[in-house]
Design an enzyme around this catalytic site. Structure first.
Site, mmCIF file in Angstrom:
data_model
loop_
_atom_site.group_PDB
_atom_site.id
_atom_site.type_symbol
_atom_site.label_atom_id
_atom_site.label_comp_id
_atom_site.label_asym_id
_atom_site.label_seq_id
_atom_site.Cartn_x
_atom_site.Cartn_y
_atom_site.Cartn_z
ATOM 1 N N HIS A 208 0.834 -1.207 0.000
ATOM 2 C CA HIS A 208 0.000 0.000 0.000
ATOM 3 C C HIS A 208 0.867 1.254 0.000
ATOM 4 O O HIS A 208 0.642 2.197 0.754
ATOM 5 C CB HIS A 208 -0.957 0.007 1.197
ATOM 6 C CG HIS A 208 -2.003 -1.060 1.135
ATOM 7 N ND1 HIS A 208 -1.789 -2.334 1.603
ATOM 8 C CD2 HIS A 208 -3.257 -1.054 0.629
ATOM 9 C CE1 HIS A 208 -2.874 -3.069 1.409
ATOM 10 N NE2 HIS A 208 -3.776 -2.316 0.798
ATOM 11 N N ILE B 200 -0.910 9.206 18.303
ATOM 12 C CA ILE B 200 -1.605 7.925 18.340
ATOM 13 C C ILE B 200 -2.174 7.736 16.940
ATOM 14 O O ILE B 200 -2.889 8.600 16.433
ATOM 15 C CB ILE B 200 -2.744 7.930 19.375
ATOM 16 C CG1 ILE B 200 -2.210 8.273 20.770
ATOM 17 C CG2 ILE B 200 -3.471 6.597 19.379
ATOM 18 C CD1 ILE B 200 -3.300 8.576 21.788
ATOM 19 N N MET B 201 -1.848 6.630 16.274
ATOM 20 C CA MET B 201 -2.258 6.476 14.878
ATOM 21 C C MET B 201 -2.549 5.009 14.574
ATOM 22 O O MET B 201 -1.738 4.134 14.842
ATOM 23 C CB MET B 201 -1.174 7.006 13.938
ATOM 24 C CG MET B 201 -1.607 7.080 12.483
ATOM 25 S SD MET B 201 -0.471 8.100 11.512
ATOM 26 C CE MET B 201 1.036 7.121 11.630
ATOM 27 N N ASP C 15 -4.228 2.248 11.581
ATOM 28 C CA ASP C 15 -4.496 2.110 10.150
ATOM 29 C C ASP C 15 -4.760 0.629 9.867
ATOM 30 O O ASP C 15 -3.871 -0.201 10.021
ATOM 31 C CB ASP C 15 -3.275 2.609 9.367
ATOM 32 C CG ASP C 15 -3.418 2.461 7.860
ATOM 33 O OD1 ASP C 15 -4.417 1.882 7.395
ATOM 34 O OD2 ASP C 15 -2.515 2.928 7.138
ATOM 35 N N LYS D 105 -18.846 -8.157 15.555
ATOM 36 C CA LYS D 105 -18.437 -6.801 15.918
ATOM 37 C C LYS D 105 -17.800 -6.091 14.732
ATOM 38 O O LYS D 105 -18.138 -4.955 14.402
ATOM 39 C CB LYS D 105 -17.461 -6.851 17.096
ATOM 40 C CG LYS D 105 -18.071 -7.457 18.355
ATOM 41 C CD LYS D 105 -17.036 -7.593 19.466
ATOM 42 C CE LYS D 105 -17.644 -8.280 20.682
ATOM 43 N NZ LYS D 105 -16.652 -8.461 21.779
#
Length: 340
Positions: A45, A172-173, A175, A227
């Site tokens: 990606h 804070i990340m 992906d 969920k």
């Protein structure tokens, strides 16, 4: 593997995109996205997708310089026509616009339809977070994922990400897509001859399998069962519907194509309520309190920024020989200097 100077890779990406038809501004925007994605250091990606983008541009399957036109606006909400442009351009456009709306209203939501794949979420999240905004982006696409207890592909995987500013040298990340594995991860595992957990997906007969290749041909499953499936359905709504694009397997008017991506970006002016200084103090305190309970805890985004810092300090990056050959083939087609 071949060791390439980061500055030369960036220049090559820009030149290739410009030669493929992007104007100077769009080539610069797309190059920034590719570089931010590549500097994560994960090998998918990112720049590995560039040859495919160049192929699509050269064959006219993707518009090099799309005209993104406003469809509707309501207060801090906007949606746009993406004009079959690069997903990298569409994704950056809506995040920038959501940030502008956040400056005006405290929060902004911007959606775009008729776009294309936009790599990972990270490139669109980093800059807003570095400038003090909470940022979020999500994509919808073709139904490639099943539901708990079913083998049919019923919905997309809702690739998404968010970033939150802190007082540390990284936000804070997060992906990820909402399947157990992206197509990129499955491809990597297949090439490496590795097995995966059987709950990741099903083969074409609907049976659990540890083969990533068979899952790619079969059905991926949502994280956490019902969920993850529930969250993915929400993602389909705020992308496909709010962008006024396609949903699930709905064909695109005119072309009849299924799975045309829509994206939605949300940006929040983090310091709007309690002030930027207090906000980042509290987000950092969250991390400190968790780390006090679990020493050495891995924070989402921490390793990504550490890899990026390492690559930038070394000023080089390793690329596979296969990718290097592909990039150089395109450079030769466009009469550009090749990477050594």
């Amino acid at each position: 593997m071949a060791k390439i100077k980061i500055s030369e890779l960036e220049q090559t990406i820009h030149q290739l995109l410009h030669a493929a038809g992007l104007n100077e501004d769009n080539a610069s925007i797309a190059t920034e996205v590719f570089m931010r994605a590549t500097l994560r250091g994960v090998g998918h990606h990112d720049v590995y997708d560039l040859p495919g983008r160049l192929e699509g541009l050269s064959k006219g399957k993707i518009k090099a310089n799309p005209e993104m036109v406003l469809i509707h606006k309501y207060a801090a909400l906007e949606n746009y026509e993406g004009d079959n442009g690069l997903g990298e351009l569409g994704g950056m456009f809506i995040m920038k616009r959501a940030q502008q709306l956040a400056d005006e209203h405290g929060i902004g939501l911007c959606a775009i339809r008729n776009s294309n794949h936009l790599l990972s979420s990270t490139p669109y999240l980093e800059q807003p977070a570095e400038e003090g905004y909470i940022s979020y982006i999500i994509t919808r696409g073709a139904p490639t994922m099943g539901a708990p207890g079913r083998k049919e592909k019923v919905i997309g995987t809702s690739p998404m990400g968010y970033a939150i500013p802190t007082n540390r040298d990284y936000p804070i990340m997060f992906d990820a897509c909402l399947a157990y594995a992206s197509n990129g991860v499955l491809s990597d595992k297949t090439r490496a001859g590795e097995e995966v957990p059987s709950h990741w997906g099903l083969d074409v007969d609907g049976k659990p399998t540890t083969s990533p290749g068979l899952i790619s041909k079969g059905t991926r499953l949502p994280i956490g069962g019902h969920k993850g499936f529930g969250l993915t359905l929400f993602g389909e709504v705020i992308t496909g519907i709010l962008a006024e694009g396609q949903i699930i397997d709905e064909p695109q008017p005119g072309s009849g194509l299924v799975g045309i991506p829509s994206h939605t970006a949300i940006c929040i002016k983090a310091g709007g309520l309690l002030g930027q200084r207090e906000f980042t103090h509290k987000t950092t305190e969250i991390l400190e309190r968790m780390e006090a309970r679990a020493s050495g805890l891995q924070i989402p985004g921490q390793h990504s920024y550490q890899r990026k810092a390492k690559l930038l300090s070394e000023e080089t990056i390793d690329l596979t020989a296969n990718l290097l050959d592909k990039l150089n083939e395109w450079a030769q087609k466009f009469n550009l200097k090749t990477l050594e």
